[in-house]
Scaffold this motif. Structure first.
Motif, PDB file in Angstrom:
ATOM      1  N   VAL A  29      72.598 -27.080  59.787  1.00  0.00           N
ATOM      2  CA  VAL A  29      73.618 -27.906  59.143  1.00  0.00           C
ATOM      3  C   VAL A  29      72.902 -28.817  58.143  1.00  0.00           C
ATOM      4  CG1 VAL A  29      75.222 -29.829  59.513  1.00  0.00           C
ATOM      5  CG2 VAL A  29      75.307 -27.830  61.000  1.00  0.00           C
ATOM      6  N   ALA A  82      75.585 -32.739  64.746  1.00  0.00           N
ATOM      7  CA  ALA A  82      75.045 -31.394  64.524  1.00  0.00           C
ATOM      8  C   ALA A  82      74.171 -30.989  65.702  1.00  0.00           C
ATOM      9  CB  ALA A  82      74.256 -31.351  63.218  1.00  0.00           C
ATOM     10  N   LEU A  90      82.324 -29.205  63.916  1.00  0.00           N
ATOM     11  CA  LEU A  90      81.136 -28.334  63.891  1.00  0.00           C
ATOM     12  C   LEU A  90      81.234 -27.228  64.931  1.00  0.00           C
ATOM     13  CD1 LEU A  90      78.381 -31.023  63.306  1.00  0.00           C
ATOM     14  CD2 LEU A  90      79.150 -29.280  61.680  1.00  0.00           C
TER      15      LEU A  90
END
Lengths: 448, 484
Positions: B164, B178, B146
């Motif tokens: 996300v 996330a 990420l």
């Protein structure tokens, strides 16, 4: 071709497909769109037999210069220590190493109790109220400590001493970017954290002060003075520590640290090219409910028998999901077990004796270098098992010469600190004999 | 079996279990080396036991633990397959254990060759362009991936992609990763087939979408058959597609995330590639990316120049380091050994057999439990204990009853979108006989729930300890031993 890990026979397959109601294995994959099906064979080397594996991987292993055959003076965060023989025997018990996270406590009491004992040993060594079940490694544990400080204090700046391991500082910076935090580095002076610079940079926005004990140069920081600054406003005091050194050094908990982290690698875990090692995370009761990772707690069963469970799980990612403050799931359980076995084997007396041998031998080496006319940097400072010497040639060149004499030389400090070109950090553990130390000094005679 | 005392309770002053050489340098008085106020005055309370006491203690603990070698361990989403012994032998070779991360590249060419070859193999298996071996575990890989996506968007001047998207069936680590990478999470619903609801996905996707995180097959054990459309939806919106490799044991050599349109992939080498699990780690969570994300990979990357391997630090756009040194090397050695043992044919057969085993169990158990999704599964499947719950027997009770028969229970109460969920993953290394025995026991428990529910509700009956009081453990935490 047959595979020894795959027991399904042609007969099994036939019976199972019949039971499922399909005529081919293909049918079970019919939901994978044609467009994304992989056609042909993946381009990998063909399977090897067991003797073939031993030969091929043995070839790769033998190409590496290893500290079993060479005399190593490398440290800088990863150390070669005495590993009691019992350690590998215990961690090779497959009831431990083929289990997963102890989700079912009734059949995981062994692992849970071992972790509970690990938590106790780390708390004892660090002088803290409690410790978790382990983290990936020292630097990521340190980074989690910094992130947790920011979460706890709602402040946005992390103050990190430049005497903290450079790779740990890099990991903190990568993490800080994710959390939109600022990392400010504190200068060093004569091999330790510059207290004036720390005071100047510390302000209302400081989430925590991060130092290492002993620090990256091997020097023992003045935690008492740093603590005063760290707690002069709302910030937390975070210390990364070599746990073996705490066999002799006063533990950070006694200096008022809020979080103590580090790597248990010196206890029963080989260097293995930098991982897996075993991070630890210890803190105070006050911060208990903010701790990242898994915690094991003691409780009782319906008959009143003592037992152990994973506890305070409301902190963790699988319950809190996007509200979690850390995403850690798997940790380093097996290495925490290795460290526990090593700490148990060394015990109260052995940890002290081993720590004392490190400090005695390193100081003998440091003094010998000085007496032989070498320049020892930051020589006024107290050290544990590392110190820095200045050479007349680049460390890389020197190490090439040492290698020819069967010696793995020290760490090239210049690779991370441009101001310390030609400086070598030398680690002396209990495994280095007087003779080996004396040999190193003679071998370096020409480059002092 | 009686309680095993804590090792601290076995301790007696004067016993030791170590052997150090005697000090061979002239000893200096300690307070000449360390100022008095830095010297520890109170020794840590560590055990004092003999070597045999130590061995018996930990052997007793191991006897109170269940691993794959002890018996069947169908813990869904964890891929508890057999951990080959040769992996352990190889990882213990001195040339792998006794090497220091700061040795010069010339002295570790064998280690670098292994890592480079592992990177390349994983690229081929996943269909990605470059792989980093730095992340320590799955969750660590997710966060790394990420961060790469974030760096990509930011490099394009795209600072508003803050969201996300994760399916409601996602692993808890997905939304947590996330958050830690600085994103907000949006949940996309599953439809009645257990797959991502495409209409809902179209609704939630937008200019603020950074990525969709997807496990495929998903945590229900189902292949997201609309993957091509999903990739289009995300890519058209300018987002990236993230593949959680927790379930890649189902698709080796059959389908590759790279070909499905994924931009970033992480693998759990301790799951699919026989790590082993170690009681909760150490793992290894390599991340693979497509070309446009390569510049952001953590540094160093292991590279090759002619016959020589080296660390490539020249990565100016790298997100930086995510882990000290080069990842969990020891686990990577085991995974590499496994890949070389299986080869391309073996890996494909792994997935075929894993899927065959799962479907066989699924169909045989289906008559006795609710099956929320009825299509063929991949390497794992979910059942619901709804029917048994009506009889007063919860899924937790059935899990505890399985302990009486020597099994590790399946994953329970996950995914969250299935009521009273049981998630079963047999893996390819189990025989049909083992599956049949387990199936018979499951059927027996389903019958007990009807005719003799108490025996299930009060389980386990034969473990070393009964059900533990977890509420008190959390309310009044005791996290360490303290000497009375």
């Amino acid at each position: 071709m047959k595979f020894r890990y795959l027991p399904v026979t042609e007969q099994d397959k036939k019976e199972m497909m019949e039971s499922i109601g399909v005529n081919s294995i293909e049918e079970l994959f019919a939901d994978i769109p044609e467009k994304v099906r992989f056609k042909g064979e993946i381009d990998l080397k063909e399977a090897l037999s067991e003797p073939g594996i031993l030969k091929e991987l043995g070839r790769m292993a033998s190409k590496n210069v290893n500290s079993g055959e060479y005399t190593s003076f490398l440290g800088a965060g990863v150390y070669e220590h005495y590993i009691p023989s019992v350690v590998d025997h215990i961690i090779s018990r497959s009831e431990f190493y083929t289990a997963y996270t102890p989700y079912q406590p009734e059949i995981s009491q062994g692992e849970l109790q071992a972790i509970f004992e690990f938590q106790t040993m780390i708390s004892e060594l660090t002088g803290m109220d409690l410790a978790n079940s382990s983290m990936y490694d020292g630097p990521t544990a340190l980074s989690e400590a910094a992130m947790m400080s920011a979460g706890q204090t709602k402040k946005k700046t992390i103050l990190v001493s430049k005497a903290v391991h450079p790779e740990a500082r890099e990991v903190i910076k990568t993490n800080a970017k994710g959390q939109n935090l600022t990392v400010v580095e504190v200068e060093i002076e004569d091999g330790v954290t510059n207290l004036d610079d720390l005071s100047q940079k510390y302000n209302d926005e400081t989430a925590c002060v991060v130092v290492q004990y002993p620090n990256f140069f091997g020097n023992v920081e003045n935690l008492a003075e740093i603590e005063k600054i760290a707690h002069s406003k709302k910030g937390l005091f975070v210390v990364s520590s070599n746990p073996l050194a705490l066999g002799v050094l006063k533990p950070p908990g006694k200096f008022g640290a809020d979080i103590v982290v580090g790597d248990a690698q010196p206890f029963g875990i080989s260097a293995q090219f930098g991982g897996p090692h075993c991070g630890f995370f210890a803190t105070t009761k006050k911060l208990m409910r903010k701790v990242p990772g898994r915690l094991v707690g003691q409780t009782t069963d319906d008959q009143g028998q003592r037992g152990f469970v994973l506890t305070l799980q409301a902190r963790e990612q699988h319950i809190r999901r996007d509200k979690a403050t850390s995403n850690i799931c798997s940790n380093q359980a097996l290495n925490a077990l290795a460290a526990s076995v090593a700490m148990s084997a060394l015990g109260k007396a052995g940890i002290k004796e081993m720590a004392l041998q490190n400090i005695q031998k390193a100081n003998y080496a440091k003094k010998s270098f000085i007496n032989n006319g070498f320049t020892v940097a930051f020589s006024k400072n107290a050290i544990f098992n590392e110190f820095v010497i200045k050479l007349s040639k680049p460390v890389k060149e020197v190490n090439e010469i040492l290698l020819q004499q069967g010696i793995i030389g020290g760490y090239d400090l210049g690779r991370d600190f441009s101001e310390f070109e030609n400086h070598m950090t030398i680690a002396i553990t209990e495994l280095r004999s007087k003779e080996e130390i004396d040999n190193l000094i003679s071998a370096l005679e020409g480059v002092k | 079996m009686n309680n095993q005392p804590l090792i601290f309770e076995l301790s007696k002053p004067g016993r030791i279990s170590y052997s150090l050489p005697s000090l061979d340098v002239t000893e200096t008085v300690l307070n000449e080396l360390l100022p008095n106020d830095l010297i520890r005055d109170e020794a840590p309370e560590l055990p004092e036991v003999s070597e045999l006491q130590l061995i018996r203690h930990y052997t007793a603990l191991s006897n109170r633990n269940h691993g794959v070698d002890s018996g069947f361990y169908p813990l869904g989403s964890c891929t508890m397959k057999y951990n080959p012994k040769i992996n352990e032998d190889i990882a213990r070779l001195k040339g792998f254990t006794h090497i220091h991360p700061y040795q010069s590249e010339d002295t570790v060419q064998g280690a670098l060759e292994l890592l480079y070859d592992l990177q390349t193999s994983l690229e081929e298996i996943t269909g990605m362009d470059e792989v980093t071996l730095q992340p320590a575990a799955g969750a660590h890989g997710e966060w790394t991936g990420l961060m790469l996506i974030r760096a990509f968007h930011e490099a394009n001047g795209d600072f508003h992609r803050t969201k996300v998207i994760c399916p409601d069936s996602a692993h808890g680590t997905n939304p947590a990763s996330a958050t830690v990478a600085g994103f907000d999470t949006i949940t996309v619903r599953s439809n009645e087939k257990g797959l991502v609801d495409l209409d809902h996905l179209r609704e939630v996707v937008g200019e603020d979408t950074a990525a969709l995180m997807l496990t495929n097959p998903n945590t229900l054990g189902l292949f997201e058959e609309n993957i091509v459309e999903m990739a289009e939806i995300i890519h058209n919106a300018g987002g990236k597609l993230y593949y959680d490799g927790a379930n890649s044991n189902a698709i080796l050599g059959i389908a590759r995330p790279g070909d499905m349109g994924f931009d970033v992939v992480h693998l759990n080498l301790h799951k699919t590639f026989t790590g082993p699990h170690g009681g909760g780690g150490p793992g290894s969570g390599p991340v693979g990316v497509k070309k446009d994300l390569i510049p952001y990979l953590p540094k160093p990357v292991i590279a090759k120049d002619g016959d020589r391997y080296f660390f490539d630090y020249n990565r100016p756009e790298s997100i930086g380091r995510v882990k000290p040194y080069y990842g969990n090397f020891g686990i990577n050695v085991r995974a590499y050994t496994y890949i070389r043992t299986m080869g391309p044919d073996g890996l494909r057969k792994v997935s075929e057999d894993a899927v065959l085993n799962a479907n066989y169990m699924f169909r045989r158990l289906q008559p006795y439990f609710e099956a929320p999704y009825t299509q063929h599964c991949k390497h794992e499947f979910v059942l619901s204990g709804k029917r048994q719950k009506k009889l007063g027997v919860r899924t937790l009770d059935m899990a505890k009853r399985l302990l009486d028969f020597g099994y590790h229970p399946p994953t329970i109460y996950f995914p969250l979108n299935v009521e009273e969920c049981l998630m079963i993953e047999p893996t390819e290394t189990e025989t049909k006989e083992t599956l049949d025995e387990f199936i018979d026991v499951m059927i027996q428990i389903a019958k007990e729930a009807e005719g003799n529910p108490e025996i299930v509700q009060e389980a386990p009956h034969h473990t070393v300890i009964g059900r533990l009081d977890e509420t008190t453990a959390a309310r009044k935490p005791i996290l360490r031993y303290e000497k009375a």
